[in-house]
Motif scaffolding. Structure first.
Motif, PDB file in Angstrom:
ATOM      1  N   TYR A   1     102.346 -85.031  65.841  1.00  0.00           N
ATOM      2  CA  TYR A   1     101.341 -84.961  66.695  1.00  0.00           C
ATOM      3  C   TYR A   1     100.700 -86.344  67.095  1.00  0.00           C
ATOM      4  N   ILE A   2     101.102 -87.425  66.276  1.00  0.00           N
ATOM      5  CA  ILE A   2     100.520 -88.643  66.639  1.00  0.00           C
ATOM      6  C   ILE A   2     101.438 -89.281  67.637  1.00  0.00           C
ATOM      7  N   SER A   3     102.879 -88.900  67.431  1.00  0.00           N
ATOM      8  CA  SER A   3     103.692 -89.379  68.225  1.00  0.00           C
ATOM      9  C   SER A   3     103.725 -88.638  69.676  1.00  0.00           C
ATOM     10  N   LEU A   4     103.254 -87.575  69.767  1.00  0.00           N
ATOM     11  CA  LEU A   4     102.831 -86.925  71.014  1.00  0.00           C
ATOM     12  C   LEU A   4     101.833 -87.433  71.793  1.00  0.00           C
ATOM     13  N   GLU A   5     100.600 -87.645  71.016  1.00  0.00           N
ATOM     14  CA  GLU A   5      99.425 -88.188  71.385  1.00  0.00           C
ATOM     15  C   GLU A   5      99.844 -89.657  72.006  1.00  0.00           C
TER      16      GLU A   5
ATOM     17  N   ILE B   1      95.218 -92.656  72.674  1.00  0.00           N
ATOM     18  CA  ILE B   1      95.271 -93.825  71.473  1.00  0.00           C
ATOM     19  C   ILE B   1      94.127 -93.178  70.526  1.00  0.00           C
ATOM     20  N   ASP B   2      92.964 -93.102  70.974  1.00  0.00           N
ATOM     21  CA  ASP B   2      91.856 -92.445  70.056  1.00  0.00           C
ATOM     22  C   ASP B   2      92.111 -91.179  69.445  1.00  0.00           C
ATOM     23  N   ARG B   3      92.936 -90.301  70.034  1.00  0.00           N
ATOM     24  CA  ARG B   3      93.387 -88.979  69.222  1.00  0.00           C
ATOM     25  C   ARG B   3      94.173 -89.233  68.448  1.00  0.00           C
TER      26      ARG B   3
ATOM     27  N   LYS C   1     103.135 -96.476  59.062  1.00  0.00           N
ATOM     28  CA  LYS C   1     103.174 -95.956  60.546  1.00  0.00           C
ATOM     29  C   LYS C   1     101.729 -96.344  61.094  1.00  0.00           C
ATOM     30  N   TRP C   2     100.630 -96.161  60.167  1.00  0.00           N
ATOM     31  CA  TRP C   2      99.296 -96.300  60.326  1.00  0.00           C
ATOM     32  C   TRP C   2      98.957 -97.797  60.587  1.00  0.00           C
ATOM     33  N   HIS C   3      99.572 -98.382  59.855  1.00  0.00           N
ATOM     34  CA  HIS C   3      99.397-100.088  59.664  1.00  0.00           C
ATOM     35  C   HIS C   3     100.033-100.660  61.051  1.00  0.00           C
TER      36      HIS C   3
ATOM     37  N   ASN D   1      99.615-102.859  66.647  1.00  0.00           N
ATOM     38  CA  ASN D   1     100.016-102.538  68.022  1.00  0.00           C
ATOM     39  C   ASN D   1      98.618-101.905  68.815  1.00  0.00           C
ATOM     40  N   TYR D   2      97.877-101.297  68.630  1.00  0.00           N
ATOM     41  CA  TYR D   2      96.853-100.511  69.556  1.00  0.00           C
ATOM     42  C   TYR D   2      95.325-100.795  68.932  1.00  0.00           C
TER      43      TYR D   2
END
Length: 86
Positions: free
Chosen positions: A13-17, A23-25, A48-50, A55-56
């Motif tokens: 889901y993160i990849s989709l967003e 970015i916030d979602r 991945k979160w790191h 990046n964002y």
């Protein structure tokens, strides 16, 4: 769902967003899913979160990610200690 499946779904889901530039979602999904991702077992999630925050994010969002990681790590450490004591 087990924890591995749940973290995989969250990362999907993160990849989709991210593809939708939400970015916030994506960050919100990371924050929600973190409670299910033991840092010792799911290093790929935390990596991945790191990278996402590099990046964002900004300094504050990076510090928040580190704070959440520490609190989740403590939570899983306490659960492990309770199980060993029983």
């Amino acid at each position: 769902l087990n924890q591995a499946q749940l973290t995989d779904i969250c990362l999907s889901y993160i990849s989709l967003e991210l593809k939708l530039s939400e970015i916030d979602r994506a960050r919100s999904i990371f924050q929600y899913c973190a409670q299910f991702a033991n840092p010792k077992k799911f290093k790929h999630f935390w990596t991945k979160w790191h990278q996402f925050e590099i990046n964002y994010g900004n300094e504050d969002s990076f510090k928040e990610m580190l704070r959440i990681r520490r609190s989740v790590d403590v939570m899983y450490t306490e659960v492990t200690l309770e199980v060993k004591q029983q």
